[in-house]
Enzyme design. Sequence first.
Site, short mmCIF file in Angstrom:
data_model
loop_
_atom_site.label_atom_id
_atom_site.label_comp_id
_atom_site.label_asym_id
_atom_site.label_seq_id
_atom_site.Cartn_x
_atom_site.Cartn_y
_atom_site.Cartn_z
N GLY A 1 0.85 -1.21 0.00
CA GLY A 1 0.00 0.00 0.00
C GLY A 1 0.88 1.25 0.00
O GLY A 1 0.69 2.17 -0.81
N HIS A 2 1.87 1.28 0.91
CA HIS A 2 2.80 2.42 0.95
C HIS A 2 3.59 2.50 -0.35
O HIS A 2 3.83 3.58 -0.88
CB HIS A 2 3.78 2.26 2.11
CG HIS A 2 3.14 2.24 3.47
ND1 HIS A 2 3.05 1.10 4.22
CD2 HIS A 2 2.56 3.22 4.19
CE1 HIS A 2 2.44 1.38 5.37
NE2 HIS A 2 2.14 2.66 5.37
N GLN B 1 -1.11 10.22 18.22
CA GLN B 1 -2.35 9.75 17.59
C GLN B 1 -2.83 8.42 18.16
O GLN B 1 -3.81 7.87 17.68
CB GLN B 1 -2.21 9.70 16.07
CG GLN B 1 -1.28 8.63 15.53
CD GLN B 1 -1.05 8.81 14.04
OE1 GLN B 1 -0.36 9.73 13.60
NE2 GLN B 1 -1.65 7.95 13.23
N LYS C 1 -4.47 -4.20 2.57
CA LYS C 1 -3.14 -4.21 3.18
C LYS C 1 -3.10 -3.24 4.35
O LYS C 1 -3.59 -2.12 4.25
CB LYS C 1 -2.09 -3.75 2.15
CG LYS C 1 -2.03 -4.62 0.93
CD LYS C 1 -0.78 -5.47 0.94
CE LYS C 1 -0.73 -6.30 -0.32
NZ LYS C 1 0.24 -7.38 -0.25
O1 PAF Z 1 -1.66 7.10 7.99
C1 PAF Z 1 -0.66 7.08 8.74
O2 PAF Z 1 0.20 6.22 8.65
C2 PAF Z 1 -0.52 8.16 9.81
O3 PAF Z 1 -1.75 8.51 10.35
C3 PAF Z 1 0.23 9.42 9.29
C4 PAF Z 1 -0.54 10.11 8.20
C5 PAF Z 1 1.60 9.01 8.79
C6 PAF Z 1 0.41 10.40 10.44
O4 PAF Z 1 1.15 9.87 11.47
#
Ligand code: PAF
Length: 280
Positions: free
Chosen positions: A36-37, A61, A183
């Site tokens: 996905g990344h 977060q 994923k």
């Molecule tokens: O989607 C993520 O992996 C995270 O929420 C992000 C955007 C990298 C912020 O930490």
Amino acid sequence: MKVTVTVLETRDIIRQWRKEGLTIGFVPTMGFLHEGHASLIKKCREENDKVVVSVFINPTQFGENEDLEAYPRDFNRDTALCEKMGADLIFHPEAEEMYQNPCTVVNITTLSDNLCGKTRPTHFKGVCTVVSKLFNIITPDNAYFGQKDAQQLAIIKKMVKDLNFHIRIVGCPIIREEDGLAKSSRNTYLNETERKAALCLSKAVKKGQEIIFMGCDSEMVLEQMREIIEKESLAKIDYISMVDVLTMQPVDHVEKPVVVAMAVYIGKTRLIDNFIYGEE
Ligand code: PAF
């Protein structure tokens, strides 16, 4: 490919690129990168002169009882994938570099009230704060986010508009395993039985897509999707909802583009999935 750990050295590199008139694309991540990344980095590579990936597990977060400590990490593997995908820079700061006794946060109202924001009430404040900080450090022209986190994508788009960040936000499609599972770094938490059970999410997505095309309204679509998930004994629905793609507010009738989004616990692992309907 360079790796930086401080804001200062990162800014120096960005400043040099800017002097050369180069465009900068940015893929923010929390590491443990998967296909996905890779798809975000690929798109970013195609559209920009320079590609920056951040690898930072953002503590703000995560809620108190969430998986910050357990969150999977493998920086060597992340580096290899970034290199392979043609990234130019990985920004990989420690938490102390990013947060030095801050008194400032970026919070977003309304869009964060429901869906994941309901179950994780401080999550999007942490996301908006860290993404704003990363945007200020990297100053990208374009930034790439996955559609799997549909609410995050809508929130980032709104935040960028509200705060006048001069950044184009690009949403990229969900990448799935061969059997349909979306994923996610959190898929590694699943044991063999749970991995099989987790397929109820993508099965529900498939069903939802089929019947929404037939013209069914919100309640009918959600009911049929819910039925599929409830048949799976290891699954517990956190939410399943049809919302406006921009405002993230629930809709009864499919008139504008909508996202049908869900979060489902498989054992202790909370997974999300969704599909968009009605967008060109
Ligand atoms: O989607 C993520 O992996 C995270 O929420 C992000 C955007 C990298 C912020 O930490």
